[in-house]
Design an enzyme around this catalytic site. Structure first.
Site, short mmCIF file in Angstrom:
data_model
loop_
_atom_site.label_atom_id
_atom_site.label_comp_id
_atom_site.label_asym_id
_atom_site.label_seq_id
_atom_site.Cartn_x
_atom_site.Cartn_y
_atom_site.Cartn_z
N ASP A 146 4.96 -8.51 -5.97
CA ASP A 146 3.68 -7.87 -6.31
C ASP A 146 3.16 -8.47 -7.60
O ASP A 146 3.93 -8.76 -8.51
CB ASP A 146 3.91 -6.34 -6.47
CG ASP A 146 2.64 -5.54 -6.28
OD1 ASP A 146 1.67 -5.76 -7.02
OD2 ASP A 146 2.63 -4.68 -5.38
N ASN A 147 1.84 -8.62 -7.69
CA ASN A 147 1.26 -9.10 -8.96
C ASN A 147 0.65 -7.95 -9.78
O ASN A 147 0.03 -8.19 -10.81
CB ASN A 147 0.20 -10.19 -8.72
CG ASN A 147 -1.02 -9.65 -7.99
OD1 ASN A 147 -1.01 -8.50 -7.54
ND2 ASN A 147 -2.05 -10.47 -7.87
N LYS A 196 -9.06 -9.26 6.38
CA LYS A 196 -8.07 -8.66 7.30
C LYS A 196 -8.24 -9.20 8.72
O LYS A 196 -7.26 -9.39 9.44
CB LYS A 196 -8.21 -7.14 7.28
CG LYS A 196 -7.76 -6.48 5.98
CD LYS A 196 -6.24 -6.56 5.78
CE LYS A 196 -5.79 -5.78 4.56
NZ LYS A 196 -4.33 -5.86 4.35
N TYR A 248 -13.13 -7.45 2.30
CA TYR A 248 -11.90 -6.83 2.78
C TYR A 248 -11.79 -6.96 4.30
O TYR A 248 -10.78 -7.42 4.83
CB TYR A 248 -11.91 -5.36 2.37
CG TYR A 248 -10.68 -4.57 2.75
CD1 TYR A 248 -9.44 -4.82 2.17
CD2 TYR A 248 -10.77 -3.51 3.67
CE1 TYR A 248 -8.32 -4.05 2.50
CE2 TYR A 248 -9.66 -2.75 4.00
CZ TYR A 248 -8.44 -3.02 3.42
OH TYR A 248 -7.33 -2.26 3.74
#
Ligand code: NAD
Ligand code: UDP
Length: 316
Positions: free
Chosen positions: A36-37, A154, A150
């Site tokens: 994770d960032n 996706k 988004y």
């Protein structure tokens, strides 16, 4: 000789859903590599896991290449800003993690001969003209609207996942997640559940966008996690909806939050954001048939637990 533990990579593992997945796979006896960032996630979601010898946190942006020594059995790609407020704030990182991030994590799955599962979304149906939404519906998305970063990321991620499945024979899964809520959501992530709970607990007016006639169907996180685990271990490559089909208008939902929080809040009306879907409800026939999965937690029950969690964790 003892059998080696299965290794699972969870991208977005410090986020709301990712951290619950890490918990679940550790409980089930796997080794978890959480990548994770922290763009929208937080260390507090996984702090309780840092001492577990089967858990490793790697701070990394998965839109850049990722390398691991040793075996990997499963790759779960959950990294992405997920709240409309977050992805409007980070449109380009959202497009990159859905496209480059999917490419990189599929590359990892290919190299390691791992099974791959990507977190897709009901947003790929856009503002749907078919109700409830079945997996066979192709959707009604505005590619150049504010939600396009988004939705299209996706949709690309689904397309590249299927291409790796067909061309490289990767063992893939796609879960289309419908509005899910519960403990560890960020109080300020802008989604309707934390927004309304925060407002109700502070006796502030609940902000209804539009007239509140738009609908959503809310799934409690524990039901969703169970559905994802079942999908991972089932042999099913086409997308599967996971969500709770109990549908509410936003107005009904606001009134329920006020009641369950014993709040004195009133309602206030704000403009409806552009391209806000008017209705959303999953058709979960496929999940029922192939995963033997149905959600168990009623909205009132899940909401009570979530309100309690927010009271204990974030309200001063
Ligand atoms: P979240 O924001 O809590 O978690 C997303 C996590 O991904 C965060 O920890 C964030 O820091 C991390 N991340 C983002 N970009 C990254 C990158 N480039 N590299 C590494 N880490 C990165 O959101 P969430 O609700 O837990 O959503 C998790 C996944 O599920 C997302 O892919 C989202 O699209 C999908 N999803 C969630 C819902 C829902 O209702 N919660 C609905 C549909 C789909
Ligand atoms: N919403 C609202 N008030 C808020 C936040 C959201 O009325 O303070 C509405 C929003 O317009 C949408 C629904 O609640 O119709 C769900 O919004 P959310 O951001 O949770 O996710 P979405 O399902 O739109 O991705």
């Amino acid at each position: 000789m003892s059998k080696r533990k299965k290794v699972i990579v969870v991208t977005g593992g410090a986020g709301f859903l990712g951290s619950h997945l890490c918990d679940r796979f550790l409980e089930d006896g796997l080794r978890v590599l959480c990548v994770d960032n922290l763009i929208t996630g937080h260390m507090r979601n996984i702090r309780h896991l840092l001492r577990d010898k089967n858990f490793r946190f790697i701070k990394h942006d998965v839109s850049k290449k990722l390398h691991f020594k040793g075996p990997v059995d499963y790759v779960l790609h959950f990294a992405s800003p997920a709240s409309p407020v977050d992805y409007l704030k980070y449109p380009i990182p959202t497009l990159k993690v859905g496209s480059l991030g999917a490419h990189n994590t599929l590359g990892l799955a290919k190299l390691k001969k791992a099974r791959y599962l990507m977190a897709s979304t009901s947003e790929i149906y856009g503002d749907p003209e078919v109700h409830p939404q079945k997996e066979t519906y192709w959707g009604h998305v505005n590619p150049v609207g504010p939600r396009g970063c988004y939705d299209e990321a996706k949709r690309f991620a689904e397309a590249i996942t299927m291409a790796y499945h067909r061309y490289h024979k990767i063992d893939t899964r796609i879960v289309r997640i419908f509005n899910t809520y519960g403990p560890r959501m960020r109080i300020n992530d802008g989604r309707v559940v934390p927004n309304f709970i925060y407002q109700a607990l502070h006796n502030k007016p609940l902000t209804i966008y539009g007239f509140g006639k738009q609908t959503r169907s809310f799934c409690y996180y524990s039901d969703l996690i169970e559905g994802i685990v079942r999908l991972l271990y089932a042999k099913f490559h086409s997308p599967v909806n996971i969500g709770n089909p109990d549908e509410f208008t936003i107005l009904q939902f606001a009134k329920l939050v006020i009641k369950e929080s014993n709040s004195k809040s009133t309602l206030t009306y704000r403009p409806l954001p552009m391209d806000d879907p008017k209705q959303r409800k999953p058709d979960i026939t496929l999940a029922g048939k192939y995963l033997k999965w149905i959600p168990k937690i009623k909205l009132q029950t899940g909401l009570r637990e979530t309100i309690q969690w927010f009271k204990e964790n974030l309200i001063d």
